[in-house]
Design an enzyme around this catalytic site. Structure first.
Site, PDB file in Angstrom:
ATOM      1  N   ARG A  24       0.926  -1.105  -0.001  1.00  0.00           N
ATOM      2  CA  ARG A  24      -0.055   0.083   0.006  1.00  0.00           C
ATOM      3  C   ARG A  24       0.969   1.237  -0.147  1.00  0.00           C
ATOM      4  O   ARG A  24       0.395   2.263   0.455  1.00  0.00           O
ATOM      5  CB  ARG A  24      -0.915  -0.048   1.147  1.00  0.00           C
ATOM      6  CG  ARG A  24      -2.139  -1.029   1.142  1.00  0.00           C
ATOM      7  CD  ARG A  24      -3.402  -0.661   0.472  1.00  0.00           C
ATOM      8  NE  ARG A  24      -4.205  -1.886   0.437  1.00  0.00           N
ATOM      9  CZ  ARG A  24      -5.300  -1.930   1.213  1.00  0.00           C
ATOM     10  NH1 ARG A  24      -5.469  -0.921   1.898  1.00  0.00           N
ATOM     11  NH2 ARG A  24      -5.821  -2.990   1.285  1.00  0.00           N
ATOM     12  N   ARG A  28      -3.447   6.499   1.123  1.00  0.00           N
ATOM     13  CA  ARG A  28      -3.907   7.688   1.714  1.00  0.00           C
ATOM     14  C   ARG A  28      -2.960   8.472   2.684  1.00  0.00           C
ATOM     15  O   ARG A  28      -3.420   9.486   3.228  1.00  0.00           O
ATOM     16  CB  ARG A  28      -5.238   7.241   2.643  1.00  0.00           C
ATOM     17  CG  ARG A  28      -6.509   7.099   1.672  1.00  0.00           C
ATOM     18  CD  ARG A  28      -7.599   6.202   2.351  1.00  0.00           C
ATOM     19  NE  ARG A  28      -7.144   4.951   2.690  1.00  0.00           N
ATOM     20  CZ  ARG A  28      -8.025   4.056   3.134  1.00  0.00           C
ATOM     21  NH1 ARG A  28      -9.066   4.193   3.411  1.00  0.00           N
ATOM     22  NH2 ARG A  28      -7.434   2.699   3.322  1.00  0.00           N
ATOM     23  N   ARG A  37      -6.506  11.009  -5.884  1.00  0.00           N
ATOM     24  CA  ARG A  37      -7.896  10.106  -5.641  1.00  0.00           C
ATOM     25  C   ARG A  37      -8.645  11.206  -5.985  1.00  0.00           C
ATOM     26  O   ARG A  37      -9.853  10.915  -6.398  1.00  0.00           O
ATOM     27  CB  ARG A  37      -7.817   9.563  -4.449  1.00  0.00           C
ATOM     28  CG  ARG A  37      -8.941   8.355  -4.376  1.00  0.00           C
ATOM     29  CD  ARG A  37      -9.051   7.902  -3.177  1.00  0.00           C
ATOM     30  NE  ARG A  37      -9.446   8.966  -2.077  1.00  0.00           N
ATOM     31  CZ  ARG A  37      -9.836   8.605  -0.805  1.00  0.00           C
ATOM     32  NH1 ARG A  37      -9.762   7.277  -0.494  1.00  0.00           N
ATOM     33  NH2 ARG A  37     -10.247   9.589   0.153  1.00  0.00           N
ATOM     34  N   ASP A  74      -6.817  -2.988  -7.545  1.00  0.00           N
ATOM     35  CA  ASP A  74      -7.039  -3.658  -6.180  1.00  0.00           C
ATOM     36  C   ASP A  74      -7.574  -5.368  -6.417  1.00  0.00           C
ATOM     37  O   ASP A  74      -7.758  -5.521  -7.617  1.00  0.00           O
ATOM     38  CB  ASP A  74      -8.460  -3.161  -5.682  1.00  0.00           C
ATOM     39  CG  ASP A  74      -8.878  -3.449  -4.250  1.00  0.00           C
ATOM     40  OD1 ASP A  74      -8.365  -2.992  -3.145  1.00  0.00           O
ATOM     41  OD2 ASP A  74      -9.689  -4.654  -4.015  1.00  0.00           O
ATOM     42  N   TYR A 151     -14.795 -12.306  -0.255  1.00  0.00           N
ATOM     43  CA  TYR A 151     -15.386 -11.066  -0.500  1.00  0.00           C
ATOM     44  C   TYR A 151     -16.701 -11.564  -1.354  1.00  0.00           C
ATOM     45  O   TYR A 151     -17.952 -10.831  -1.163  1.00  0.00           O
ATOM     46  CB  TYR A 151     -14.713 -10.228  -0.977  1.00  0.00           C
ATOM     47  CG  TYR A 151     -13.692  -9.592   0.067  1.00  0.00           C
ATOM     48  CD1 TYR A 151     -13.928  -8.437   0.824  1.00  0.00           C
ATOM     49  CD2 TYR A 151     -12.272 -10.120   0.114  1.00  0.00           C
ATOM     50  CE1 TYR A 151     -13.029  -8.049   1.818  1.00  0.00           C
ATOM     51  CE2 TYR A 151     -11.327  -9.717   1.063  1.00  0.00           C
ATOM     52  CZ  TYR A 151     -11.704  -8.535   1.901  1.00  0.00           C
ATOM     53  OH  TYR A 151     -10.704  -8.058   2.783  1.00  0.00           O
TER      54      TYR A 151
HETATM   55  O1  CP3 Z   1       0.087  -2.510  -2.200  1.00  0.00           O
HETATM   56  C1  CP3 Z   1      -0.387  -1.675  -3.164  1.00  0.00           C
HETATM   57  O2  CP3 Z   1      -0.232  -0.418  -2.733  1.00  0.00           O
HETATM   58  C2  CP3 Z   1      -1.030  -2.006  -4.417  1.00  0.00           C
HETATM   59  C3  CP3 Z   1      -2.571  -1.805  -4.540  1.00  0.00           C
HETATM   60  C4  CP3 Z   1      -3.213  -2.337  -3.680  1.00  0.00           C
HETATM   61  C5  CP3 Z   1      -4.474  -2.025  -2.949  1.00  0.00           C
HETATM   62  N1  CP3 Z   1      -5.051  -2.983  -2.410  1.00  0.00           N
HETATM   63  C6  CP3 Z   1      -4.969  -0.509  -2.906  1.00  0.00           C
HETATM   64  C7  CP3 Z   1      -5.948  -0.157  -2.337  1.00  0.00           C
HETATM   65  C8  CP3 Z   1      -3.294  -3.950  -3.366  1.00  0.00           C
HETATM   66  C9  CP3 Z   1      -2.432  -4.927  -3.548  1.00  0.00           C
HETATM   67  C10 CP3 Z   1      -4.515  -4.169  -2.682  1.00  0.00           C
HETATM   68  C11 CP3 Z   1      -4.800  -5.559  -1.841  1.00  0.00           C
HETATM   69  C12 CP3 Z   1      -6.011  -5.811  -1.119  1.00  0.00           C
HETATM   70  N2  CP3 Z   1      -7.186  -5.124  -1.547  1.00  0.00           N
HETATM   71  C13 CP3 Z   1      -6.104  -6.893  -0.288  1.00  0.00           C
HETATM   72  C14 CP3 Z   1      -5.126  -7.809  -0.022  1.00  0.00           C
HETATM   73  C15 CP3 Z   1      -4.171  -7.203   0.931  1.00  0.00           C
HETATM   74  C16 CP3 Z   1      -4.749  -6.743   2.094  1.00  0.00           C
HETATM   75  O3  CP3 Z   1      -4.421  -5.554   2.267  1.00  0.00           O
HETATM   76  O4  CP3 Z   1      -4.816  -7.439   3.131  1.00  0.00           O
HETATM   77  C17 CP3 Z   1      -7.704  -6.547   0.208  1.00  0.00           C
HETATM   78  C18 CP3 Z   1      -8.251  -7.762   1.223  1.00  0.00           C
HETATM   79  C19 CP3 Z   1      -8.059  -5.666  -0.603  1.00  0.00           C
HETATM   80  C20 CP3 Z   1      -9.830  -5.209  -0.646  1.00  0.00           C
HETATM   81  C21 CP3 Z   1      -9.734  -4.147   0.153  1.00  0.00           C
HETATM   82  N3  CP3 Z   1      -9.573  -2.849  -0.756  1.00  0.00           N
HETATM   83  C22 CP3 Z   1     -10.207  -3.339   1.116  1.00  0.00           C
HETATM   84  C23 CP3 Z   1     -10.755  -4.345   2.149  1.00  0.00           C
HETATM   85  C24 CP3 Z   1     -10.200  -2.138   0.991  1.00  0.00           C
HETATM   86  C25 CP3 Z   1     -10.767  -1.020   2.133  1.00  0.00           C
HETATM   87  C26 CP3 Z   1      -9.839  -0.909   3.068  1.00  0.00           C
HETATM   88  C27 CP3 Z   1      -9.182   0.287   3.385  1.00  0.00           C
HETATM   89  O5  CP3 Z   1      -7.974   0.321   3.537  1.00  0.00           O
HETATM   90  O6  CP3 Z   1      -9.963   1.259   3.244  1.00  0.00           O
HETATM   91  C28 CP3 Z   1      -9.644  -1.570  -0.146  1.00  0.00           C
HETATM   92  C29 CP3 Z   1      -9.318  -0.292  -0.556  1.00  0.00           C
HETATM   93  C30 CP3 Z   1      -7.844  -0.009  -0.955  1.00  0.00           C
HETATM   94  N4  CP3 Z   1      -7.110  -0.580  -1.922  1.00  0.00           N
HETATM   95  C31 CP3 Z   1      -7.184   1.302  -0.838  1.00  0.00           C
HETATM   96  C32 CP3 Z   1      -5.951   1.120  -1.495  1.00  0.00           C
HETATM   97  C33 CP3 Z   1      -4.868   2.101  -1.624  1.00  0.00           C
HETATM   98  C34 CP3 Z   1      -7.583   2.347  -0.077  1.00  0.00           C
HETATM   99  C35 CP3 Z   1      -8.871   3.135  -0.846  1.00  0.00           C
HETATM  100  C36 CP3 Z   1      -8.593   4.551  -0.856  1.00  0.00           C
HETATM  101  O7  CP3 Z   1      -7.953   5.264  -1.282  1.00  0.00           O
HETATM  102  O8  CP3 Z   1      -9.814   5.170  -0.336  1.00  0.00           O
END
Ligand code: CP3
Length: 343
Positions: A24, A28, A37, A74, A151
Site C-alpha cells: 500500500r 492515503r 484520488r 485492487d 468477499y
Molecule cells: O499494495 C499496493 O499499494 C497495491 C495496490 C493494492 C490495493 N489493495 C490498493 C488499495 C493492493 C495490492 C491491494 C490488496 C487488497 N485489497 C487486499 C489484500 C491485501 C490486504 O491489504 O490484506 C484486500 C483484502 C483488498 C480489498 C480492499 N481494498 C479493502 C478491504 C479495502 C478497504 C480497506 C481500506 O484500507 O480502506 C480496499 C481499498 C484500497 N485498496 C485502498 C488502496 C490504496 C484504499 C482506498 C482509498 O484510497 O480509499
C-alpha cells in the site's frame, strides 16, 4: 535487468542491503495520493483510470526511491470484472453483489468480457513499464482465490470469513466451482499483466490464516500451486511472491510446495523463527509491523535493524507485515528506509 536489486533477491542472492518496498505504498497516508484520488473522483475510478493509476504508483517511487513499484489496482477488480459488482462505502470498505447460489454463479461472465473490463489495468502496467526508473522493479498482483472468494460470497469484508466457511461446508460443489473459476481468471489476469510488462507477480492471500488443516492445503496451497505452475509454464523467468497471510507454521515449506520464488511474511511471525524455518528454502519478504509507520522513533529503528539482521543470512526483501495505514506519518517511512539502507 539482472542488476535490479529486487530481482537479484528473488533469484536467491543474499545482498548486503535488502531491497525495499511497502505494501500500500501508494495510499492515503500520502497527500499527493489523496489529491490524485480526489481528481479521479473515488477509489474505483482511480483504479480504472490508467493515467492516474500510473501516477499514484509513481508517487512513492519519486518521494522515496523504493526498489519496487506495485501496480495500483485492487484484488476486488476480478470479481467486478466477473460481474460481481463492486463499490466502496466510505469509512466502511468494499461491497459486492453476493454469490449464494448456483444461479448467481451461472450469471458470472467469462473469457473476453472479463479481460475487456480489465483492459485499463493492463494499460496502467504498460505506462509504468515505460515510465519507471530503470532500477525499479514493476510488481503486478492479484488476490488469491480463497481471499477473493470470501468477499464475493459475503458481499463485504468480514472479521472471520464466516459466510465463505459456511458455503464451503454447506455446498462444497458450488464453493469449489467458485475457487476453480477464480483460479482460471487469476491465471489469465496475471498473464496479461506480465504480457503488459510486469516483471514480478504477487498473490495476496490475506485470509489464508483462517483456513485450518486440510482446508489450508485445499484452498490456500493448491490454488497457489495451480496458478504458479500455469504461470511458470508460460513465463519461466517471472518470479512469483506468495503471501499466505497469518499462515503461522504453514509458512514452512509453502514456497517449495507451491513453486513460489518468495514467501511474504506478516508480522505475527518472528523474524528469527522465519529465518530458520522459512528462509532456509529461499527468499522471504517482510515483516515490520505497520504500526511503526504511525509511532516511529527508536522502536521503529531497533525493530527494523532486528529484522534486517535476522534475515541477513539469506535472500530477503524488506517490507511491512501488512499494508501501511492512512494514519501513518510519511516521515516514518523515510526513517525506515534510511535505517534499512544505512544501518
Ligand atoms: O499494495 C499496493 O499499494 C497495491 C495496490 C493494492 C490495493 N489493495 C490498493 C488499495 C493492493 C495490492 C491491494 C490488496 C487488497 N485489497 C487486499 C489484500 C491485501 C490486504 O491489504 O490484506 C484486500 C483484502 C483488498 C480489498 C480492499 N481494498 C479493502 C478491504 C479495502 C478497504 C480497506 C481500506 O484500507 O480502506 C480496499 C481499498 C484500497 N485498496 C485502498 C488502496 C490504496 C484504499 C482506498 C482509498 O484510497 O480509499
Amino acid at each position: 535487468m539482472a542488476d535490479k536489486l529486487l530481482l537479484r533477491a528473488l533469484a536467491g542472492e543474499t545482498l548486503d542491503v535488502p531491497p525495499i518496498w511497502m505494501m500500500r505504498q501508494a495510499g492515503r497516508y500520502l497527500p499527493e495520493y489523496r489529491a490524485t484520488r480526489e481528481q479521479a473522483g473515488d477509489f474505483l475510478s482511480l483504479c480504472y483510470n490508467s493515467e492516474l493509476a500510473a501516477e499514484v504508483t509513481l508517487q512513492p517511487i519519486r518521494r522515496y526511491g523504493f526498489d519496487a513499484a506495485i501496480l495500483f489496482a485492487d484484488i476486488l477488480l476480478i470479481p467486478d470484472a466477473l460481474g460481481n459488482d463492486l463499490w466502496f462505502v466510505t469509512g466502511e470498505g468494499p461491497r459486492l453483489s453476493t454469490i449464494e447460489t448456483a444461479d448467481d454463479f451461472a450469471k458470472l461472465k467469462d473469457g473476453d468480457d472479463v479481460h475487456d473490463h480489465l483492459a485499463p489495468v493492463y494499460e496502467t502496467v504498460r505506462i509504468l513499464s515505460r515510465e519507471l526508473p530503470k532500477e525499479t522493479t514493476l510488481i503486478g498482483f492479484a488476490g488469491a482465490p480463497w481471499t477473493v472468494a470470501t468477499y464475493m460470497i459475503a458481499g463485504k469484508g468480514t472479521p472471520d470469513q464466516g459466510p465463505a466457511h459456511a458455503l464451503k461446508s454447506e455446498n462444497r460443489e458450488l464453493f469449489d466451482a467458485i475457487i476453480d473459476r477464480l483460479s482460471e481468471a487469476t491465471i489469465a489476469y496475471l498473464s496479461a499483466q506480465i504480457d503488459a510488462g510486469a516483471e514480478v507477480v504477487k498473490l495476496f492471500d490475506s485470509w489464508a490464516g483462517s483456513l485450518k488443516g486440510q482446508d489450508f492445503d485445499d484452498y490456500a496451497l493448491a490454488p497457489a500451486k495451480r496458478i504458479i505452475s500455469a504461470l511458470k509454464a508460460k513465463y519461466p523467468h517471472i518470479p512469483v511472491i506468495a503471501f499466505p497471510r497469518e499462515g503461522g507454521d504453514r509458512y514452512i515449506g509453502f514456497g517449495r510446495a507451491t513453486g513460489a520464488d518468495c514467501v511474504a511474511l506478516d508480522n505475527s511471525v518472528d523474524a528469527a523463527w522465519a529465518a530458520e524455518h522459512v528462509q532456509v528454502d529461499g527468499c522471504v519478504q517482510g515483516n515490520l509491523a505497520s504500526s511503526h509507520m504511525v509511532t516511529g522513533g527508536d522502536a521503529l529503528m531497533s525493530e527494523t535493524r532486528r529484522i534486517v539482521k535476522a534475515f541477513s543470512g539469506g535472500p530477503h526483501i524488506f517490507n511491512l507485515g501488512h499494508g501501511i495505514t492512512p494514519d501513518a506519518d510519511p516521515a516514518n517511512v523515510q526513517l525506515m528506509i534510511d535505517t534499512v539502507r544505512n544501518g
